[in-house]
Enzyme design. Structure first.
Site, PDB file in Angstrom:
ATOM      1  N   TYR A  23      70.137  36.265   4.504  1.00  0.00           N
ATOM      2  CA  TYR A  23      69.377  37.373   3.926  1.00  0.00           C
ATOM      3  C   TYR A  23      69.741  38.728   4.521  1.00  0.00           C
ATOM      4  O   TYR A  23      68.876  39.539   4.811  1.00  0.00           O
ATOM      5  CB  TYR A  23      67.868  37.129   4.108  1.00  0.00           C
ATOM      6  N   TYR A 151      57.671  29.779  -2.618  1.00  0.00           N
ATOM      7  CA  TYR A 151      59.088  29.736  -2.241  1.00  0.00           C
ATOM      8  C   TYR A 151      59.499  28.274  -2.122  1.00  0.00           C
ATOM      9  O   TYR A 151      58.795  27.470  -1.500  1.00  0.00           O
ATOM     10  CB  TYR A 151      59.323  30.444  -0.899  1.00  0.00           C
ATOM     11  N   ASP A 252      55.487  20.630  -2.284  1.00  0.00           N
ATOM     12  CA  ASP A 252      56.572  21.014  -1.388  1.00  0.00           C
ATOM     13  C   ASP A 252      55.959  21.201   0.003  1.00  0.00           C
ATOM     14  O   ASP A 252      55.363  22.240   0.300  1.00  0.00           O
ATOM     15  CB  ASP A 252      57.217  22.310  -1.896  1.00  0.00           C
ATOM     16  N   LYS A 281      62.641  20.360   7.164  1.00  0.00           N
ATOM     17  CA  LYS A 281      62.448  21.189   8.369  1.00  0.00           C
ATOM     18  C   LYS A 281      62.099  20.382   9.622  1.00  0.00           C
ATOM     19  O   LYS A 281      62.998  19.940  10.318  1.00  0.00           O
ATOM     20  CB  LYS A 281      61.388  22.256   8.094  1.00  0.00           C
TER      21      LYS A 281
HETATM   22  C1  LIG Z   1      58.346  25.552   1.258  1.00  0.00           C
HETATM   23  C2  LIG Z   1      59.839  25.533   1.366  1.00  0.00           C
HETATM   24  N1  LIG Z   1      60.562  24.829   0.474  1.00  0.00           N
HETATM   25  C3  LIG Z   1      61.893  24.734   0.544  1.00  0.00           C
HETATM   26  C4  LIG Z   1      62.603  25.386   1.534  1.00  0.00           C
HETATM   27  C5  LIG Z   1      64.095  25.279   1.588  1.00  0.00           C
HETATM   28  O1  LIG Z   1      64.483  24.469   2.645  1.00  0.00           O
HETATM   29  P1  LIG Z   1      65.949  24.590   3.275  1.00  0.00           P
HETATM   30  O2  LIG Z   1      66.043  25.968   3.860  1.00  0.00           O
HETATM   31  O3  LIG Z   1      66.016  23.493   4.288  1.00  0.00           O
HETATM   32  O4  LIG Z   1      66.917  24.384   2.159  1.00  0.00           O
HETATM   33  C6  LIG Z   1      61.897  26.146   2.484  1.00  0.00           C
HETATM   34  C7  LIG Z   1      62.601  26.895   3.535  1.00  0.00           C
HETATM   35  O5  LIG Z   1      62.093  27.813   4.133  1.00  0.00           O
HETATM   36  C8  LIG Z   1      60.480  26.211   2.402  1.00  0.00           C
HETATM   37  O6  LIG Z   1      59.748  26.928   3.281  1.00  0.00           O
END
Ligand SMILES: Cc1ncc(COP(=O)(O)O)c(C=O)c1O
Length: 439
Positions: A23, A151, A252, A281
């Site tokens: 970013y 997100y 998610d 994560k």
């Molecule tokens: C809620 C959420 N979903 C998906 C992702 C994407 O994960 P990655 O960065 O491991 O591809 C993130 C990353 O910050 C996230 O916070």
């Protein structure tokens, strides 16, 4: 043979000239701090300064860095089998991990896809939902519904279900699929629930459910866009609406999973189970890249009943044994409550203690530059009225030997769970003092 860099400045200069960071611009990037080692709660800079970590490396390193149990699991796996393709091959670490994931998530989730990053787990979740309806012959169900302010990752399908205003939609207007966007939940976690908060989403489902395959949402915490905490009853109502209108529900939990919000998974605040769940994560304790998409039997059987019963996804590093070994170790560390454990008092008590410590951020709640301070579990957020000057705030925090990475209007922490009361106090005091000094 490449020449080895002889000093910090040489590799930093190379980085500045050639390496893209997240970013930021290649040619006028935000400043980068040279890091050479990590150790427990600390990040060590090239000049020897040690920074107390408030970010868990974007919310992943929940047990801090170089945890001996994860290190031992990785060393052992490194000697046996660091990687093997998953096509046509099974290996014990994948089964070990799969079993743990099925055990710690709600009973309906029985089928696990081990992906190689969070965004790929989301891509897989979306593909599962779309393929499910295709297999059942509901060919119109091709849209996804999401709430604003979310997100889900940076690949194109993930971006399409991210916030349409604050995400990247404006950069790729013609390329990103248009999905259905409901207003964001407005009732906060601790306010009294108002059923009307979900009326607009209900209306969209009433009007368009024949075209909608799934709703995707981050449970309880809208993370990377806004760090907002919304009411658990929103999730419970959403589950009912998805059932009423025959739409799949995807949670998610990539940011919220593994204890961060005070429950093992944030969905437990509402005691609801999705049809599809994405996690990542903290799955490996932040050591290796790995994520997972779990589906209910209903979803996997639906997909398998179609004329194309295969789930067409298979990244090269799917179920990487090293990453699976790290994940098993990380989950075991989290759940172990024996007297020699990392959290002998239990992870739940640990997170409650962190929550109590983070509440000291509320000292700046009445500061004129501060719009809101909020804390949930091991997440502490100071929302400023104006955009934060990241470089300036971060430099001041580094002077105080803490590592915090603000974004947008937010100065926030998601510290590793291993931080002591003194370390948490230093983290919060540093943020409070920085705000008082700079604003
Ligand atoms: C809620 C959420 N979903 C998906 C992702 C994407 O994960 P990655 O960065 O491991 O591809 C993130 C990353 O910050 C996230 O916070």
């Amino acid at each position: 043979m490449h020449k080895k860099f002889e000093n910090t400045q040489q590799w930093l200069d190379f980085d500045r000239e050639h390496l893209w960071h997240p970013y930021t611009s290649m040619h006028s990037p935000l400043p980068c701090y040279p890091v050479v080692a990590t150790d427990g709660a600390y990040i060590e800079l090239a000049d020897g300064q040690r920074l107390l970590d408030g970010m868990s490396s974007w919310w992943a390193a929940i047990h801090g860095y170089n945890h001996p149990v994860i290190r031992a699991a990785l060393s052992e796996q490194l000697l046996t089998m660091p990687h093997i393709m998953f096509g046509g091959i099974a290996h014990p670490m994948a089964s070990e991990l799969g079993q743990r994931l099925i055990d710690i998530t709600p009973e309906p989730l029985q089928h696990v896809f081990l992906a190689d990053s969070g965004s790929i787990a989301i891509e897989v979740a979306l593909k599962m939902a779309l393929q499910y309806w295709q297999s059942l012959g509901h060919l119109n169900k091709r849209k996804l519904l999401t709430v604003r302010g979310g997100y889900h990752g940076d690949p194109f399908a993930c971006m399409s279900v991210g916030d349409p205003d604050n995400g990247q939609h404006h950069l790729f207007t013609e390329v990103i699929s248009k999905q259905v966007y409901a207003p964001r939940p407005t009732i906060t976690f601790s306010e009294a629930w108002e059923p009307s908060d979900i009326d607009a989403l209900r209306e969209l489902l009433e009007q368009q459910h024949n075209d909608i395959a799934a709703v995707i949402i981050e449970p309880i915490v809208q993370g990377a866009v806004s760090m907002r905490f919304y009411h658990p009853s929103y999730l419970a109502s959403l589950r009912q609406l998805c059932d009423e209108f025959s739409v799949l529900l995807i949670f998610d939990e990539i940011a919220t999973g593994f204890g961060r919000t005070g429950e093992l998974f944030a969905m437990s605040h509402a005691d609801v189970c999705p049809d599809i769940l994405a996690i990542g994560k903290a799955l490996t304790g932040g050591t290796m890249t790995l994520a997972a998409t779990l589906a209910s039997r209903k979803v996997s059987q639906g997909i398998s009943s179609g004329s194309a019963p295969m789930l067409m996804h298979g990244p090269t590093f799917m179920a990487n044994p090293l990453a699976c070994a790290a994940a098993c170790a990380s989950i075991d560390i989290l759940l172990d409550e024996s007297s020699e454990a990392t959290y002998p008092e239990g992870w739940r008590n640990r997170i409650s203690a962190i929550e109590r410590s983070l509440k000291s951020l509320e000292q700046v709640a009445d500061h004129p530059a501060v719009a809101n301070v909020r804390v949930l579990g091991a997440i502490g957020v100071v929302q400023m009225h104006n955009l934060v000057d990241v470089a300036k705030v971060q430099a001041r925090l580094v002077e105080k030997s803490v590592w915090v990475r603000p974004f947008g209007h937010l100065i926030y922490v998601m510290p590793p769970y291993i931080l002591s009361a003194e370390q948490l106090s230093h983290l919060c005091t540093s943020i409070v003092d920085t705000i008082i000094e700079l604003y």
